[in-house]
Design a protein around this motif. Structure first.
Motif, mmCIF file in Angstrom:
data_model
loop_
_atom_site.group_PDB
_atom_site.id
_atom_site.type_symbol
_atom_site.label_atom_id
_atom_site.label_comp_id
_atom_site.label_asym_id
_atom_site.label_seq_id
_atom_site.Cartn_x
_atom_site.Cartn_y
_atom_site.Cartn_z
ATOM 1 N N ASP A 35 0.824 -1.211 0.000
ATOM 2 C CA ASP A 35 0.000 0.000 0.000
ATOM 3 C C ASP A 35 0.857 1.260 0.000
ATOM 4 O OD1 ASP A 35 -3.039 -0.982 0.439
ATOM 5 O OD2 ASP A 35 -1.620 -2.342 1.383
ATOM 6 N N ASP A 83 -1.682 -1.876 -4.288
ATOM 7 C CA ASP A 83 -1.913 -0.442 -4.112
ATOM 8 C C ASP A 83 -0.562 0.277 -4.238
ATOM 9 O OD1 ASP A 83 -4.607 -0.871 -3.895
ATOM 10 O OD2 ASP A 83 -4.797 -0.224 -1.806
ATOM 11 N N ASN A 118 -6.333 -2.737 -5.479
ATOM 12 C CA ASN A 118 -7.527 -2.102 -6.060
ATOM 13 C C ASN A 118 -7.256 -0.688 -6.557
ATOM 14 O OD1 ASN A 118 -7.449 -2.169 -3.027
ATOM 15 N ND2 ASN A 118 -8.840 -0.437 -3.310
ATOM 16 N N HIS A 119 -6.184 -0.032 -6.084
ATOM 17 C CA HIS A 119 -5.845 1.308 -6.584
ATOM 18 C C HIS A 119 -4.986 1.242 -7.848
ATOM 19 C CE1 HIS A 119 -7.153 4.247 -3.398
ATOM 20 N NE2 HIS A 119 -7.365 3.098 -2.778
ATOM 21 N N HIS A 151 -3.130 -9.031 -2.661
ATOM 22 C CA HIS A 151 -3.420 -7.734 -2.037
ATOM 23 C C HIS A 151 -4.526 -7.827 -0.983
ATOM 24 C CE1 HIS A 151 -3.746 -3.457 -1.460
ATOM 25 N NE2 HIS A 151 -5.032 -3.491 -1.754
ATOM 26 N N HIS A 169 -3.761 -4.063 1.912
ATOM 27 C CA HIS A 169 -5.107 -3.503 1.757
ATOM 28 C C HIS A 169 -5.722 -2.920 3.033
ATOM 29 C CE1 HIS A 169 -8.928 -2.727 -0.150
ATOM 30 N NE2 HIS A 169 -9.566 -3.481 0.717
HETATM 31 FE FE LIG Z 1 -6.343 -1.825 -1.296
#
Ligand SMILES: [Fe+2]
Ligand SMILES: [Fe+2]
Length: 282
Positions: free
Chosen positions: A8, A48, A78-79, A150, A190
């Motif tokens: 992250d 991320d 997810n980013h 992640h 995450h």
């Molecule tokens: Fe995430």
């Protein structure tokens, strides 16, 4: 075998949220990693990687990582954006259109899998990815496997960030991993908090983030009733180090930064140290 994990990073450019802070925080983490003794055999970044998945952000990240004396192996969060990542970092990490690959060593196999589902904050896992993972898990059961993804595929207690055990993608991942006893460890990101628990018979840990951490509040959250809880907090950046030793992975959670040394191992400590090893021979 020593595997370091950063996660992250949320590297950004211009007006991206946290762009300046996250660059500073990544520098702190990388500086701390350079001091680890012995140096890790592998460094994995569990997703991320950037805040918005833009090409300029990946370029900035690439430049920062290339300045390091070690290679950092990537994973999608997810980013992230697979297409933009691929444009900057190349095709080498991709199979079947997902960022998934295996790192082989004599002691263990590290599998990096992809739980990014574009447009979704939570994780994803599909039949195509499951077939790929199943093939890798079945290919060799003689060495332990560390699986890096992640999204933690279970309930973590942080209501607004967590997956739930009955989500279809979680169940598919469970079904894929369950028959394989040699998956000894799963590492995730995450949640932006250090967490340690079990995923069936496998140990699973989440590392603190490079970017800002998520506040510790394990009570349910009401989307219609703000309660003032700290969602994101300015706790220091962290990372994790996973040691394969005596048939198991052991995880150490670390805080990055410069800290005053209270007690160095100097000459006055040798007597005490000899006593330690007299009582407890190695
Ligand atoms: Fe995430
Ligand atoms: Fe994140």
């Amino acid at each position: 075998m020593l595997i370091a994990q950063i996660t992250d990073l949320h590297i950004g450019v211009g007006k991206d949220i946290g762009a300046k802070d996250n660059e500073k925080r990544l520098k702190m983490v990388l500086a701390s990693l350079k001091k680890i003794r012995p140096q890790p055999d592998l460094v994995i970044a569990t997703g991320d990687l950037t805040e918005t998945g833009s090409v300029p952000a990946y370029r900035k990240l690439k430049k920062m990582l290339e300045a390091m004396p070690f290679k950092v192996w990537p994973c999608m969060g997810n980013h992230d954006d697979r297409g933009n990542f691929r444009e900057v970092f190349g095709d080498a990490y991709f199979e079947d259109g997902f960022l998934q690959y295996v790192l082989e060593s004599d002691e263990a196999r590290v599998i990096v899998a992809d739980t990014l589902e574009p447009g979704k904050h939570g994780g994803g896992f599909c039949e195509k990815r499951a077939a790929w993972l199943e093939a890798q898990l079945s290919a060799d059961s003689s060495r332990p496997i560390l699986l890096a993804i992640h999204h933690p595929p279970l309930f973590t207690g942080i209501d607004w960030m967590t997956a739930h055990n009955d989500e279809p993608w979680v169940q598919l991942l469970r079904k894929t991993v369950e028959p394989h006893d040699h998956v000894k460890k799963i590492i995730c990101g995450h949640i932006h908090r250090p967490i340690s628990t079990q995923f069936m018979r496998t140990g699973i840990t989440v590392s603190a983030a490079v970017a800002a951490q998520i506040g510790l509040d394990l009570s349910p959250i009401d989307p219609d009733q703000p309660d003032g809880r700290p969602l994101v907090v300015d706790e220091p950046p962290g990372f994790a180090v996973h040691l394969w030793n005596n048939g198991q992975f052991m995880s150490h959670f670390c805080t990055a930064g410069k800290f005053k040394v209270i007690l160095p191992y100097g000459k006055p400590m040798t007597k005490a140290m000899r006593n330690v090893f007299h009582v407890r021979p190695r």
